[in-house]
Design a protein around this motif. Sequence first.
Motif, PDB file in Angstrom:
ATOM      1  N   LYS A 279       0.840  -1.195   0.000  1.00  0.00           N
ATOM      2  CA  LYS A 279       0.000   0.000   0.000  1.00  0.00           C
ATOM      3  C   LYS A 279       0.875   1.246   0.000  1.00  0.00           C
ATOM      4  CE  LYS A 279      -3.505  -2.466   2.537  1.00  0.00           C
ATOM      5  NZ  LYS A 279      -3.938  -2.813   3.854  1.00  0.00           N
ATOM      6  N   GLU A 280       0.363   2.331  -0.539  1.00  0.00           N
ATOM      7  CA  GLU A 280       1.124   3.574  -0.584  1.00  0.00           C
ATOM      8  C   GLU A 280       1.484   4.026   0.832  1.00  0.00           C
ATOM      9  OE1 GLU A 280       0.692   8.147  -2.107  1.00  0.00           O
ATOM     10  OE2 GLU A 280      -0.479   6.586  -3.111  1.00  0.00           O
ATOM     11  N   GLY A 281       2.751   4.361   1.026  1.00  0.00           N
ATOM     12  CA  GLY A 281       3.233   4.828   2.318  1.00  0.00           C
ATOM     13  C   GLY A 281       3.630   3.719   3.273  1.00  0.00           C
ATOM     14  N   GLU A 282       3.269   2.474   2.972  1.00  0.00           N
ATOM     15  CA  GLU A 282       3.592   1.355   3.854  1.00  0.00           C
ATOM     16  C   GLU A 282       5.058   0.963   3.683  1.00  0.00           C
ATOM     17  OE1 GLU A 282       1.439  -2.762   4.941  1.00  0.00           O
ATOM     18  OE2 GLU A 282       2.134  -2.663   2.867  1.00  0.00           O
ATOM     19  N   ARG A 283       5.678   0.638   4.794  1.00  0.00           N
ATOM     20  CA  ARG A 283       7.056   0.137   4.800  1.00  0.00           C
ATOM     21  C   ARG A 283       7.096  -1.153   5.610  1.00  0.00           C
ATOM     22  NH1 ARG A 283       7.006   3.808   1.730  1.00  0.00           N
ATOM     23  NH2 ARG A 283       8.528   5.460   1.454  1.00  0.00           N
ATOM     24  N   ILE A 284       7.982  -2.046   5.224  1.00  0.00           N
ATOM     25  CA  ILE A 284       8.178  -3.295   5.952  1.00  0.00           C
ATOM     26  C   ILE A 284       9.592  -3.268   6.511  1.00  0.00           C
ATOM     27  CG2 ILE A 284       8.257  -5.807   5.792  1.00  0.00           C
ATOM     28  CD1 ILE A 284       6.325  -5.451   3.321  1.00  0.00           C
ATOM     29  N   TYR A 285       9.698  -3.441   7.818  1.00  0.00           N
ATOM     30  CA  TYR A 285      10.989  -3.462   8.501  1.00  0.00           C
ATOM     31  C   TYR A 285      11.247  -4.892   8.947  1.00  0.00           C
ATOM     32  CZ  TYR A 285      10.994   1.621   8.717  1.00  0.00           C
ATOM     33  OH  TYR A 285      11.013   2.940   8.378  1.00  0.00           O
TER      34      TYR A 285
END
Length: 141
Positions: free
Chosen positions: A131-137
Motif C-alpha cells: 500500500k502507498e506509504g507502507e514500509r516493511i521493517y
Amino acid sequence: MKEKIFRVKNQEETEALAQSLAQMAAPGMVIAMRGDLGTGKTTFTKAFAKGLGIEETVTSPTFNIVKEYRGGRIPLYHFDVYRIDDPEEMYELGYEEYFYGDGVCAVEWAEKIGELIPEDAVRIHISYGEKEGERIYRCIF
C-alpha cells in the motif's frame, strides 16, 4: 538472534518504531540498515535520534560519510556509506572507534561494508509495502 517483521503504515508509525528501538540503545550498538533509495533509512535515523533525546536536526551524511550527534542520553554516529567503493576506506575514517565506542551507530547502506559490521549488530532491511506509504521493517536483533 531473532527476526521480527514490522509493517508500518505511515511516518508516525515509523517514528514510534525507531523511538522504541532507541530506548534499548546502549554504547557500542550498531544498527545496520539496508533498503532501496527512498525507503526511509534517514527518516528512521531521525526518529531514532529523537528517541535518544537528540534535539539537533539530523540530516543524511551522504557527502561526509559520518555525522556525530551529541546531547542525547548517548552519542549517535550516523553513517551513510553509499559512496564507499571499498570497505578499506572505512579504516581511514577510524570506523572502529565509532562502532566499538561510547555511542550508537546507525549505518545506511550497510551492505556496502558488510564484512565490517559486527556480528551482534541490529540488522534492518526496509522495503516498500503493498500500500502507498507502507514500509516493511525486517529486523534481526
